[in-house]
Design a protein around this motif. Structure first.
Motif, short mmCIF file in Angstrom:
data_model
loop_
_atom_site.label_atom_id
_atom_site.label_comp_id
_atom_site.label_asym_id
_atom_site.label_seq_id
_atom_site.Cartn_x
_atom_site.Cartn_y
_atom_site.Cartn_z
N GLY A 31 63.92 -70.38 74.18
CA GLY A 31 65.01 -70.03 75.08
C GLY A 31 64.75 -70.51 76.50
O GLY A 31 65.69 -70.89 77.22
N GLY A 32 63.51 -70.49 76.91
CA GLY A 32 63.14 -71.04 78.21
C GLY A 32 63.67 -70.27 79.41
O GLY A 32 63.75 -70.83 80.51
N LEU A 33 64.00 -69.00 79.22
CA LEU A 33 64.55 -68.20 80.32
C LEU A 33 63.59 -67.10 80.77
O LEU A 33 63.97 -66.20 81.51
N GLY A 34 62.34 -67.19 80.34
CA GLY A 34 61.35 -66.19 80.71
C GLY A 34 60.79 -65.52 79.48
O GLY A 34 61.52 -65.20 78.53
N GLU A 66 63.52 -77.59 70.46
CA GLU A 66 63.97 -77.19 71.79
C GLU A 66 65.49 -77.29 71.85
O GLU A 66 66.09 -78.17 71.22
N VAL A 67 66.10 -76.38 72.58
CA VAL A 67 67.56 -76.35 72.66
C VAL A 67 68.02 -76.76 74.05
O VAL A 67 67.30 -76.58 75.04
N GLN A 68 69.22 -77.30 74.11
CA GLN A 68 69.82 -77.70 75.37
C GLN A 68 71.07 -76.86 75.61
O GLN A 68 71.75 -76.43 74.68
N GLY A 69 71.38 -76.61 76.85
CA GLY A 69 72.57 -75.84 77.17
C GLY A 69 72.25 -74.38 77.39
O GLY A 69 71.40 -73.81 76.70
#
Length: 226
Positions: A40-43, A108-111
């Motif tokens: 998710g890359g948001l923390g 890995e996801v984008q958006g």
């Protein structure tokens, strides 16, 4: 009533298959949920921030770092006289393996939208995983045992000890390059209520027909309070 008190009770042999299933499904889900937070890359969750920071610096996978850190924390149990259980040792290895396996399968996801979806899914799965493996009653994880051991030795509250440990862990992980963000804050605010909710759902009854714990006027239902 504490979680430990709520889960206390004599469990007969007929519960053993369920307890083992809950333990290993819960630990696997915990690793999967942590990997989803990475994607998710948001923390990340506090210890995840440290694991990711160490992985960035060492070149090891985050799952391997998780195993190494878990083993190192387990060694700290020796001077504080904590006793590990099957769940404690399993925690060290299963979570790291599940985490690396999930990261290998989930790209890995984008958006922003899919990243937010992974964040929420990861947090909810983490709460369910926590409820599963704690309710199995095979011993705390290395990090939880460190917290309770320091609480016993220092006389400080669980809340204060946990907060101090997690602030130190997040700060160290952030300085090493770990991901701290909105997800870290959301995790901190939501994991307690989620864990309590799932602990109630996955608590193993002392008897098959009914639970022996009754609270708040609710019959035949085990109530766990942190």
């Amino acid at each position: 009533m504490s979680i430990a008190t709520g889960l206390r009770g004599r469990l007969t042999g007929r519960h053993l298959p369920r307890r083992l299933t809950q333990l290993y499904v819960g630990l696997a889900l915990y690793g999967i949920s942590s990997a989803l937070l990475v994607r998710g890359g948001l923390g990340l969750e506090p210890w995840g921030v440290l694991h990711q920071g160490l992985a960035e610096k060492t070149g090891l996978t985050i799952g391997v770092v998780s195993i190494i850190v878990g083993a190192a924390v387990l060694l700290l149990w020796i001077p504080i006289r904590q006793k590990p259980g099957l769940g404690t040792v399993s925690n060290v290895f299963v979570i790291g393996v599940a985490m690396d396996g999930t990261l290998a399968l989930v790209p890995e996801v984008q958006g922003l939208a899919p990243r937010i979806a992974l964040l929420f899914l990861g947090i909810v799965l983490n709460g369910a995983a926590t409820g599963l493996y704690i309710a199995a009653r095979f011993g705390p994880g290395p990090r939880d045992g460190l917290m309770t051991g320091l609480h016993r030795l220092t006389g400080r509250s669980i809340r204060l000890v946990r907060t101090a440990i997690e602030i130190a862990v997040v700060a160290t992980g952030f300085l090493l390059g770990g991901s701290v963000g909105a997800g870290t804050v959301l995790y901190a605010l939501s994991i307690g209520p989620l864990a309590q909710f799932f602990l109630r759902r996955f608590a193993i009854p002392e008897q098959e027909s009914s639970s022996t714990v009754v609270a708040s006027g609710t019959p035949k239902q085990a109530i766990l309070r942190p």
